[in-house]
Design a protein around this motif. Structure first.
Motif, short mmCIF file in Angstrom:
data_model
loop_
_atom_site.label_atom_id
_atom_site.label_comp_id
_atom_site.label_asym_id
_atom_site.label_seq_id
_atom_site.Cartn_x
_atom_site.Cartn_y
_atom_site.Cartn_z
N GLY A 83 0.82 -1.20 0.00
CA GLY A 83 0.00 0.00 0.00
C GLY A 83 0.85 1.24 0.00
O GLY A 83 2.07 1.19 -0.18
N PRO A 84 0.20 2.39 0.23
CA PRO A 84 0.95 3.67 0.24
C PRO A 84 2.05 3.70 1.30
O PRO A 84 3.05 4.40 1.13
N GLN A 85 1.86 2.98 2.39
CA GLN A 85 2.84 2.97 3.46
C GLN A 85 3.76 1.76 3.41
O GLN A 85 4.48 1.49 4.37
N GLY A 86 3.73 1.01 2.32
CA GLY A 86 4.61 -0.13 2.17
C GLY A 86 3.88 -1.45 2.33
O GLY A 86 2.64 -1.50 2.35
N PRO A 87 4.63 -2.56 2.43
CA PRO A 87 4.01 -3.88 2.56
C PRO A 87 3.18 -3.97 3.84
O PRO A 87 3.51 -3.39 4.87
#
Length: 273
Positions: A83-87
């Motif tokens: 996602g936008p914040q990483g895995p």
């Protein structure tokens, strides 16, 4: 905190229900709970963590679901994504129907790690056989389940907005401890006391279990612990109190445990006559 090892209180009959509960808890943890290998090595992959989250969401007690009797719109699916914040773990609509009331039963056989499991099983092994002996197999099983349900509902009522999964046999086993304190307060319990080394002592049950209950009550207020939110101490207090109340009518007809002779604090006492 003392560590109980053995009680001097022999049972008259084989505690088949206690044995079955012990086996069931171990089997569920080892063979059905995702991420057991990671709990041993201390290393868990993201996929294992996501799988465990989905498993607990489905089979553990979630206070908000239990009190308000409704499922959340989004739950962990057990899959990973970016996602936008990483895995992270993917969430989505639940693909199953969950009964919050039945989840109380399934949650009694789930544990968060080896220490959680082994600690609970130790207390059940030491104190469960005598309560089963006094109640009988069927009544003991019903007693165990009632204490577990009471502990879960008691905790959930006090924290009805919580989304955190509630797991463990601690509430039901706390009921067993409460009943033991009422029925066999003078039974001797061998314990290990950590003082530089582990000192073996033989103490009456009212001291061992009374101290345990006092600590749970104190911890439930957030005093003396740095992470009170990770352990449902309130559930322990409720389960213990319910077990003690249910056992109280049986106290007059309960034979006292045998008084051990000749052994004191792990050493044979010397006779003076």
């Amino acid at each position: 905190m003392v560590i109980p090892v053995h009680d001097v209180n022999p049972a008259r009959r084989t505690p088949w229900v206690t044995y079955a509960l012990l086996v069931a808890n171990v089997v569920v943890f080892v063979f059905l709970t995702p991420g057991v290998v990671g709990s041993v090595t201390g290393e868990s992959s993201l996929a294992q963590l996501c799988d465990l989250q989905a498993f607990l969401e489905r089979y553990a007690v979630v206070p908000q679901e239990l009190i308000h009797h409704r499922m959340p719109r989004l739950v962990p699916t057990g899959q990973t994504g970016v996602g936008p914040q990483g895995p992270g773990c993917v969430v989505g609509p639940p693909g199953y129907d969950k009964s919050p009331e039945l989840s109380v039963l399934t949650a009694m056989f789930l544990h968060g790690g080896w220490l959680h499991l082994l600690g609970n099983m130790l207390f059940l092994w030491i104190f469960g056989n005598n309560i089963e002996d006094r109640l009988g197999h069927v009544r003991y099983l019903l007693f165990y389940l009632v204490c577990g349900y009471a502990a879960c509902y008691g905790f959930s009522l006090l924290d009805a907005g919580s989304h955190e999964p509630l797991i463990g046999a601690s509430g039901a086993i706390a009921g067993v401890l409460g009943a033991y304190l009422v029925l066999y307060p003078k039974a001797r319990v061998w314990v290990l006391v950590p003082f530089l080394v582990f000192l073996p002592l033989r103490l009456p049950a009212w001291i061992v279990l009374g101290l345990w209950f006092v600590l749970q009550a104190v911890y439930s207020t957030g005093q003396g612990v740095s992470a009170a939110g990770t352990v449902a101490y309130v559930a322990h207090v409720v389960g213990f109190a319910v077990g003690a109340l249910l056992a109280w009518p049986l106290k007059p007809g309960t034979p006292p445990p045998p008084e051990p002779r000749g052994v004191l604090f792990g050493r044979r006492a010397r006779r003076t006559w």
